[in-house]
Design a protein around this motif. Structure first.
Motif, PDB file in Angstrom:
ATOM      1  N   VAL A  37     -61.697  79.263  33.076  1.00 45.79           N
ATOM      2  CA  VAL A  37     -61.525  77.953  33.345  1.00 45.79           C
ATOM      3  C   VAL A  37     -59.953  77.660  34.577  1.00 45.79           C
ATOM      4  O   VAL A  37     -60.353  77.598  35.338  1.00 45.79           O
ATOM      5  N   ASP A  38     -59.173  78.416  33.575  1.00 40.99           N
ATOM      6  CA  ASP A  38     -57.315  78.290  34.061  1.00 40.99           C
ATOM      7  C   ASP A  38     -58.011  79.732  34.899  1.00 40.99           C
ATOM      8  O   ASP A  38     -56.748  79.025  36.271  1.00 40.99           O
ATOM      9  N   TYR A  39     -58.510  80.316  34.879  1.00 40.54           N
ATOM     10  CA  TYR A  39     -58.410  81.595  36.130  1.00 40.54           C
ATOM     11  C   TYR A  39     -58.471  80.834  37.143  1.00 40.54           C
ATOM     12  O   TYR A  39     -58.485  80.601  38.572  1.00 40.54           O
ATOM     13  N   ILE A  40     -59.798  79.905  37.065  1.00 38.31           N
ATOM     14  CA  ILE A  40     -60.598  79.052  38.475  1.00 38.31           C
ATOM     15  C   ILE A  40     -59.357  78.506  39.106  1.00 38.31           C
ATOM     16  O   ILE A  40     -59.560  77.927  40.289  1.00 38.31           O
ATOM     17  N   LEU A  41     -59.153  77.255  37.623  1.00 39.90           N
ATOM     18  CA  LEU A  41     -58.521  76.522  38.638  1.00 39.90           C
ATOM     19  C   LEU A  41     -57.326  76.985  39.638  1.00 39.90           C
ATOM     20  O   LEU A  41     -56.991  76.303  40.991  1.00 39.90           O
ATOM     21  N   LYS A  42     -56.737  77.858  39.159  1.00 36.86           N
ATOM     22  CA  LYS A  42     -55.243  78.887  39.429  1.00 36.86           C
ATOM     23  C   LYS A  42     -55.726  79.343  41.085  1.00 36.86           C
ATOM     24  O   LYS A  42     -55.423  79.949  41.858  1.00 36.86           O
ATOM     25  N   ASP A  43     -56.425  80.500  41.074  1.00 38.86           N
ATOM     26  CA  ASP A  43     -57.188  81.094  42.303  1.00 38.86           C
ATOM     27  C   ASP A  43     -58.643  80.219  43.269  1.00 38.86           C
ATOM     28  O   ASP A  43     -57.795  80.276  44.062  1.00 38.86           O
ATOM     29  N   ALA A  44     -58.633  79.222  42.680  1.00 42.98           N
ATOM     30  CA  ALA A  44     -59.074  77.911  43.763  1.00 42.98           C
ATOM     31  C   ALA A  44     -57.736  76.604  44.131  1.00 42.98           C
ATOM     32  O   ALA A  44     -58.476  76.384  45.302  1.00 42.98           O
ATOM     33  N   GLN A  45     -56.997  77.210  44.042  1.00 41.17           N
ATOM     34  CA  GLN A  45     -55.612  76.536  44.690  1.00 41.17           C
ATOM     35  C   GLN A  45     -56.501  74.773  43.871  1.00 41.17           C
ATOM     36  O   GLN A  45     -56.129  73.908  45.282  1.00 41.17           O
ATOM     37  N   ALA A  46     -57.576  74.699  42.836  1.00 46.66           N
ATOM     38  CA  ALA A  46     -57.824  73.437  42.913  1.00 46.66           C
ATOM     39  C   ALA A  46     -56.814  72.710  42.218  1.00 46.66           C
ATOM     40  O   ALA A  46     -55.893  71.934  40.958  1.00 46.66           O
ATOM     41  N   ASP A  47     -55.861  71.693  43.653  1.00 44.88           N
ATOM     42  CA  ASP A  47     -54.650  71.092  42.468  1.00 44.88           C
ATOM     43  C   ASP A  47     -55.056  69.265  42.294  1.00 44.88           C
ATOM     44  O   ASP A  47     -54.225  68.533  42.028  1.00 44.88           O
ATOM     45  N   ILE A  48     -56.204  69.415  42.288  1.00 47.42           N
ATOM     46  CA  ILE A  48     -57.130  68.512  41.571  1.00 47.42           C
ATOM     47  C   ILE A  48     -58.446  68.278  41.171  1.00 47.42           C
ATOM     48  O   ILE A  48     -58.525  69.326  41.721  1.00 47.42           O
ATOM     49  N   LEU A  49     -58.869  67.735  39.476  1.00 48.12           N
ATOM     50  CA  LEU A  49     -59.885  67.868  39.069  1.00 48.12           C
ATOM     51  C   LEU A  49     -60.549  66.926  39.007  1.00 48.12           C
ATOM     52  O   LEU A  49     -59.852  65.674  38.205  1.00 48.12           O
ATOM     53  N   LEU A  50     -61.561  66.481  38.428  1.00 48.76           N
ATOM     54  CA  LEU A  50     -62.818  65.680  38.182  1.00 48.76           C
ATOM     55  C   LEU A  50     -63.164  66.373  37.189  1.00 48.76           C
ATOM     56  O   LEU A  50     -63.958  67.204  36.907  1.00 48.76           O
ATOM     57  N   VAL A  51     -63.293  65.298  35.973  1.00 49.40           N
ATOM     58  CA  VAL A  51     -63.853  66.010  34.631  1.00 49.40           C
ATOM     59  C   VAL A  51     -63.805  64.886  34.086  1.00 49.40           C
ATOM     60  O   VAL A  51     -63.530  63.971  33.975  1.00 49.40           O
ATOM     61  N   ASP A  52     -65.061  64.934  33.216  1.00 49.73           N
ATOM     62  CA  ASP A  52     -65.037  64.643  32.040  1.00 49.73           C
ATOM     63  C   ASP A  52     -64.722  64.298  30.520  1.00 49.73           C
ATOM     64  O   ASP A  52     -64.197  65.538  29.927  1.00 49.73           O
ATOM     65  N   SER A  53     -64.062  62.382  30.013  1.00 49.51           N
ATOM     66  CA  SER A  53     -62.747  63.109  29.351  1.00 49.51           C
ATOM     67  C   SER A  53     -63.369  63.645  28.062  1.00 49.51           C
ATOM     68  O   SER A  53     -62.848  64.516  27.532  1.00 49.51           O
ATOM     69  N   GLN A  54     -64.486  64.308  27.611  1.00 53.78           N
ATOM     70  CA  GLN A  54     -64.548  65.575  25.993  1.00 53.78           C
ATOM     71  C   GLN A  54     -64.759  66.659  27.010  1.00 53.78           C
ATOM     72  O   GLN A  54     -64.240  67.737  25.461  1.00 53.78           O
ATOM     73  N   PHE A  55     -64.434  67.097  27.723  1.00 53.83           N
ATOM     74  CA  PHE A  55     -63.986  68.329  28.334  1.00 53.83           C
ATOM     75  C   PHE A  55     -62.892  68.599  28.543  1.00 53.83           C
ATOM     76  O   PHE A  55     -62.450  69.466  28.926  1.00 53.83           O
ATOM     77  N   ILE A  56     -61.884  67.776  28.452  1.00 55.18           N
ATOM     78  CA  ILE A  56     -60.249  67.490  27.949  1.00 55.18           C
ATOM     79  C   ILE A  56     -59.766  69.109  27.673  1.00 55.18           C
ATOM     80  O   ILE A  56     -58.597  69.384  28.323  1.00 55.18           O
ATOM     81  N   HIS A  57     -60.003  69.108  26.669  1.00 54.23           N
ATOM     82  CA  HIS A  57     -59.574  70.199  25.775  1.00 54.23           C
ATOM     83  C   HIS A  57     -59.848  71.950  26.607  1.00 54.23           C
ATOM     84  O   HIS A  57     -59.157  72.450  26.684  1.00 54.23           O
ATOM     85  N   LEU A  58     -60.667  71.754  27.624  1.00 58.18           N
ATOM     86  CA  LEU A  58     -60.308  73.011  28.308  1.00 58.18           C
ATOM     87  C   LEU A  58     -59.627  72.915  29.840  1.00 58.18           C
ATOM     88  O   LEU A  58     -59.181  73.908  30.431  1.00 58.18           O
ATOM     89  N   ILE A  59     -58.417  71.369  29.920  1.00 57.75           N
ATOM     90  CA  ILE A  59     -57.700  72.100  30.821  1.00 57.75           C
ATOM     91  C   ILE A  59     -56.472  71.698  30.456  1.00 57.75           C
ATOM     92  O   ILE A  59     -55.689  70.946  31.055  1.00 57.75           O
TER      93      ILE A  59
END
Length: 606
Positions: A107-129
């Motif tokens: 998850v960390d790699y994709i967020l960085k590689d895709a240059q995703a400065d905005i994230l929509l996430v369900d609160s139950q998955f907050i541990h992933l970010i």
């Protein structure tokens, strides 16, 4: 965009060739039709559109989301997933789907590689970010509090703007993001609507993960046709009883599935499928035997074989199969797509010679996001038409009767397992990052059912346990990329050319499997012995013991279907395949089964 009020037909301009614009047209035609069903909750087209407008307005104004900007999405497969996708597109951005089952490192790699400065996430998955420094919208919490925005947002995109990025396996140990524009994917989707005669009466059971490119095809083909999308429970979707129930309850007319999954599912499906009109097979090579079995059971239900890489917007060729086909082909190119079979000199092959498949046309990706050199090596100029861009697939094929194409495998060692495109070299590269690993190699080996499985071979610098290697890979890679088996070697075998000797590796794997049968096993009662034998035969291993974990000795969600079938045949008990996740060892499953049989545990015997 103009709608014909009598038949709902749309007159499209170039500016309308955007995913969300075609969805909005369906909203205009019939706003109160059910668009999606998730966890038995129904959502109409107008409800999804209204929520997407509110979220898109929030993204555009509060988050200053701009045209072509990437936004990551980590949600359950639910209405929120659809709202999130549509909102990102409406606001002008491109969505990046991340499966919440991915390990945090990926998850960390994709967020960085895709240059995703905005994230929509369900609160139950907050541990992933944790550690993510971009802007976050907890979509399940914030969505209902957003100001209502019934009107569609002003369009800011052009058809050649980025719509989404799908990540696939890479040989270097890092994944690569395939960047697809609106007009590219719409070439595929509009062809699908016409080819399958999709309409508002169609009901799609949406099986693939939304991080898998096939999901784009069945989600959006349905939603730009006015049809209904059924989003099944992710944990239960491979359970045959649940699957059957979904088909009957919702009057499903179609679904897209991999051959491996369908082969296991087919014997369990009820024969009387009144609503089902076609099934699409994609993601892996399809066998003549499976086609035969399909038409023996469902002579009136069409079976269509789709082929295509993510780099050409999901689908490139298609073939309507019949029970009398002498061979299974991938058919001919779809509308807007060109296909060539070229030799190593980039010259067209003669007759039915085997060569590499190259693709061109409207569906080509922009390339690999942020990877210019890799893009240049795979997306090249056509040798005969320098102004024409084509994609080097790495797939081998040949022309057969009437210009159809027969798929002949890979030119490299890339494999498809459970529909996922996997580069074994990526797994090898991950293993080699462990300080304890001296050398490693991961290859695909065919099991007794001629299905590929991943086997990791390794040599160590110390006494590291196999379980530690598996634990490391589970933390770094998606579960479908973690090898089924691990084999320890003193050194990697090399052939006379100094290259890895894959034949010797296969021999070592066979020897380990055989030696496993010689280990001393714990005493078992009757039910435990039956289960151990079922696991031995289903997983092609020897010496399954009471405490062996199903998922650590070669098991997966699809093989759990086989286990369930054998248990029903031999013990007369029907269990959902998902129970193997709850009771993954022989001892645990035996205790569970005996309770279902209303038996007390029996004394162990020799």
């Amino acid at each position: 965009m103009n709608n014909n009020s009598q038949n709902g037909q749309m007159t499209l301009t170039r500016g309308d060739l955007l995913l969300h614009r075609l969805f909005e047209a369906c909203v205009d035609v019939n706003p109160e039709r059910i668009a999606a069903v998730s966890n038995k909750e129904e959502s109409t087209y107008s409800e999804i559109n209204r929520k997407a407008n509110a979220l898109a307005n929030y993204l555009r104004n509060d988050f200053e989301l701009g045209r072509n900007q990437t936004v990551a999405l980590i949600t359950e497969k639910s209405e929120r997933m659809l709202v999130g996708m549509m909102a990102i597109l409406k606001a002008g951005g491109a969505y990046v789907s991340i499966d919440p089952k991915y390990p945090k490192s990926l998850v960390d790699y994709i967020l960085k590689d895709a240059q995703a400065d905005i994230l929509l996430v369900d609160s139950q998955f907050i541990h992933l970010i944790r550690g993510y420094e971009g802007r976050v919208c907890l979509v399940d919490i914030e969505l209902d509090s957003l100001e209502d925005h019934p009107e569609n947002l002003k369009v800011v995109n052009e058809p050649d703007d980025l719509a989404y990025i799908i990540y696939t396996s890479g040989t270097t140990g890092q994944r690569k993001g395939v960047a697809i524009a609106h007009e590219a994917i719409l070439n595929t989707l509009q062809w699908r609507v016409k080819y399958y005669n999709f309409s508002e009466s169609d009901v799609t059971l949406q099986i693939p993960s939304y991080s898998f490119d096939s999901s784009v095809a069945d989600i959006f083909t349905t939603l730009i046709s006015g049809g209904k999308l059924i989003l099944p429970d992710e944990q239960l979707k491979t359970d045959p009883e649940y699957f059957n129930n979904q088909l009957k309850t919702y009057g499903v007319s179609n679904f897209l599935i991999t051959p491996t999954f369908y082969q296991r599912l087919l014997p369990w499906l009820d024969k009387d499928q009144d609503s089902l009109r076609f099934i699409t097979i994609a993601g892996e090579r399809l066998t003549k035997e499976l086609v035969k079995k399909h038409y023996e059971k469902f002579p009136e239900i069409e079976l269509i074989n789709e082929y295509g890489p993510s780099e050409n917007s999901v689908c490139s060729t298609a073939k309507r199969l019949s029970a009398t086909d002498s061979q299974v082909t991938i058919g001919k190119p779809i509308d807007g797509t060109s296909l060539w079979i070229l030799n190593e000199k980039l010259e067209p092959v003669e007759g039915s010679e085997v060569g590499e498949i190259y693709l061109g046309g409207k569906g080509l990706a922009q390339g690999y996001f942020g990877k210019e050199s890799l893009t240049a090596s795979k997306f090249i100029s056509h040798p005969g038409h320098p102004d024409q861009r084509i994609y080097k697939t790495g797939d081998l094929g040949k022309f057969v009767d009437e210009g159809e194409v027969e798929f002949m495998g890979r030119a490299d060692n890339q494999v498809k397992i459970r529909g996922y495109r996997i580069e074994p070299d990526e797994i090898t590269a991950k293993l080699l990052t462990m300080p304890e690993v001296k050398d490693a190699a991961v290859i695909a080996i065919s099991d007794a059912n001629d299905q590929p499985i991943l086997v990791a071979f390794y040599s160590l610098k110390d006494d590291t346990e196999e379980a530690q290697l598996r634990e490391f890979l589970n933390a770094e890679l998606p579960d479908y990329m973690v090898p089924s088996h691990f084999v320890a070697l003193d050194n990697m075998p090399l052939n006379h050319n100094g290259k890895l000797d894959t034949v010797a590796l296969e021999t070592a794997y066979a020897a380990k499997s055989e030696n496993q049968s010689g280990k001393e096993l714990k005493q078992m009662n009757e039910v435990e012995r039956v289960l151990a034998n079922i696991w031995n035969e289903t997983l092609q291993v020897n010496g399954v013991d009471l405490d062996d974990n199903f998922f650590e000795i070669g098991g997966d969600s699809l093989k759990s279907i086989d286990i369930g079938a054998r248990i029903y045949t031999e013990l007369g008990i029907s269990i959902p395949g998902v129970e193997l996740y709850n009771y993954p060892t022989v001892a645990q499953l035996s205790e569970y089964l005996m309770k279902k049989m209303e038996l007390q545990p029996q004394p162990s015997s020799d």
